[in-house]
Design a protein around this motif. Structure first.
Motif, PDB file in Angstrom:
ATOM      1  N   ILE A  27       0.808  -1.226   0.000  1.00  0.00           N
ATOM      2  CA  ILE A  27       0.000   0.000   0.000  1.00  0.00           C
ATOM      3  C   ILE A  27       0.837   1.270   0.000  1.00  0.00           C
ATOM      4  CG2 ILE A  27      -1.877   1.213   1.162  1.00  0.00           C
ATOM      5  CD1 ILE A  27      -2.467  -1.665  -0.016  1.00  0.00           C
ATOM      6  N   ARG A  31       1.842   1.419  -3.868  1.00  0.00           N
ATOM      7  CA  ARG A  31       0.654   2.254  -4.075  1.00  0.00           C
ATOM      8  C   ARG A  31      -0.510   1.458  -4.657  1.00  0.00           C
ATOM      9  NH1 ARG A  31       1.677   6.679  -0.981  1.00  0.00           N
ATOM     10  NH2 ARG A  31       3.727   7.546  -1.434  1.00  0.00           N
ATOM     11  N   ASN A  33      -4.196  -0.447  -4.590  1.00  0.00           N
ATOM     12  CA  ASN A  33      -5.470  -0.034  -3.995  1.00  0.00           C
ATOM     13  C   ASN A  33      -6.535  -1.094  -4.245  1.00  0.00           C
ATOM     14  OD1 ASN A  33      -7.400   1.621  -2.703  1.00  0.00           O
ATOM     15  ND2 ASN A  33      -6.482   3.464  -3.620  1.00  0.00           N
ATOM     16  N   VAL A  34      -7.729  -0.843  -3.722  1.00  0.00           N
ATOM     17  CA  VAL A  34      -8.837  -1.776  -3.882  1.00  0.00           C
ATOM     18  C   VAL A  34      -9.077  -2.063  -5.361  1.00  0.00           C
ATOM     19  CG1 VAL A  34     -11.314  -2.112  -3.534  1.00  0.00           C
ATOM     20  CG2 VAL A  34      -9.925  -1.091  -1.714  1.00  0.00           C
ATOM     21  N   ASP A  36      -7.048  -3.765  -7.317  1.00  0.00           N
ATOM     22  CA  ASP A  36      -5.804  -4.132  -8.005  1.00  0.00           C
ATOM     23  C   ASP A  36      -5.573  -5.640  -7.896  1.00  0.00           C
ATOM     24  OD1 ASP A  36      -5.204  -1.595  -8.875  1.00  0.00           O
ATOM     25  OD2 ASP A  36      -3.958  -1.101  -7.139  1.00  0.00           O
ATOM     26  N   ASP A  54      -9.461  -4.843   0.664  1.00  0.00           N
ATOM     27  CA  ASP A  54      -9.286  -3.780   1.655  1.00  0.00           C
ATOM     28  C   ASP A  54      -7.818  -3.392   1.669  1.00  0.00           C
ATOM     29  OD1 ASP A  54      -9.307  -2.029   3.749  1.00  0.00           O
ATOM     30  OD2 ASP A  54      -9.973  -3.462   5.272  1.00  0.00           O
ATOM     31  N   ALA A  55      -7.517  -2.179   1.202  1.00  0.00           N
ATOM     32  CA  ALA A  55      -6.125  -1.726   1.085  1.00  0.00           C
ATOM     33  C   ALA A  55      -5.667  -1.079   2.382  1.00  0.00           C
ATOM     34  CB  ALA A  55      -5.996  -0.747  -0.084  1.00  0.00           C
ATOM     35  N   THR A  60      -3.788  -5.821   4.855  1.00  0.00           N
ATOM     36  CA  THR A  60      -4.476  -5.806   3.566  1.00  0.00           C
ATOM     37  C   THR A  60      -5.227  -7.126   3.357  1.00  0.00           C
ATOM     38  OG1 THR A  60      -2.899  -4.280   2.568  1.00  0.00           O
ATOM     39  CG2 THR A  60      -4.141  -5.692   1.069  1.00  0.00           C
TER      40      THR A  60
END
Length: 235
Positions: A27, A31, A33-34, A36, A54-55, A60
């Motif tokens: 994260i 970088r 995110n939700v 990915d 859930d990032a 995670t």
């Protein structure tokens, strides 16, 4: 696609929680995110396709979408026993490259002429882990703690056993000795080579003397040459 090493995951898991270190990397550094997509490897042959639900930088949550078992499983088993080099970076180089090429098990052996008798396997295992991620290997090679050569020689091994050395005597080229699709244990000695007694002891315990060519190779180069030849002969 980003790849994570998750040795505790099971094929039956519908979800997986990245630990804090991997979550932070995913994260904060990558970088992600939700939504990915990522891939996971368990080190036992499993390759998982997953998606971030859930990032969270500390925990995670991943949704597992598919699992491939025995991913790129090779048709042979390669175990190389090598004397740790005086310069530990040379051993690290071997572990990295051998993992990328393909190896199942590495034993660190202490010989009479060894200049290094200890090695931090925690650090060496991290190098192996990084190499399997870089080369998309689903199997994590086993790294054994250093032990005396005399002890390793007596271990049971259900396959072909070889010792590579530079002394005079009857030796066979590895390519002529290997039976494709088998299990192999190959001994690689320290910078000063095995002693004549160590060679005799190995031969007495069912090892076959081999040559890796006419050149006198460094320990780590000889080990990598053996690794490459074993893999090449099993293609």
């Amino acid at each position: 696609m980003h790849l994570f090493y998750t040795p505790d995951i099971q094929p039956t898991h519908p979800q997986y929680f990245l630990n804090e270190e991997e979550s932070k990397h995913a994260i904060r550094v990558l970088r992600l995110n939700v939504g990915d997509k990522v891939q996971l490897i368990d080190g036992r042959g499993g390759l998982y396709s997953a998606e971030i639900n859930d990032a969270h930088p500390k925990r995670t949550i991943l949704q597992i979408n598919s699992v491939t078992t025995a991913y790129n499983k090779r048709n042979h088993y390669l175990h190389i026993a090598i004397a740790p080099t005086k310069n530990i970076e040379r051993l690290e180089w071997f572990l990295e490259k051998a993992t990328e090429i393909g190896i199942d098990e590495i034993s660190l052996i202490v010989c009479q002429r060894s200049e290094r008798k200890e090695a931090k396997t925690d650090r060496l295992n991290k190098i192996i882990t990084a190499a399997i991620k870089q080369s998309l290997k689903a199997y994590h090679p086993v790294l054994n703690e250093p032990e005396l050569l005399t002890k390793l020689l007596t271990h049971e091994f259900g396959g072909q056993k070889f010792i590579a050395h530079c002394e005079l005597g009857n030796k066979t080229n590895l390519k002529q000795a290997i039976t494709p699709g088998g299990k192999y244990l190959i001994l690689i000695g320290p910078e000063g080579d095995f002693t004549p007694k160590e060679i005799d002891d190995a031969l007495s315990n069912g090892f076959k003397a081999i040559t890796l060519g006419e050149s006198r190779l460094r320990t780590e180069t000889a080990a990598l040459e053996a690794c490459f030849e074993a893999n090449f002969l099993n293609r």
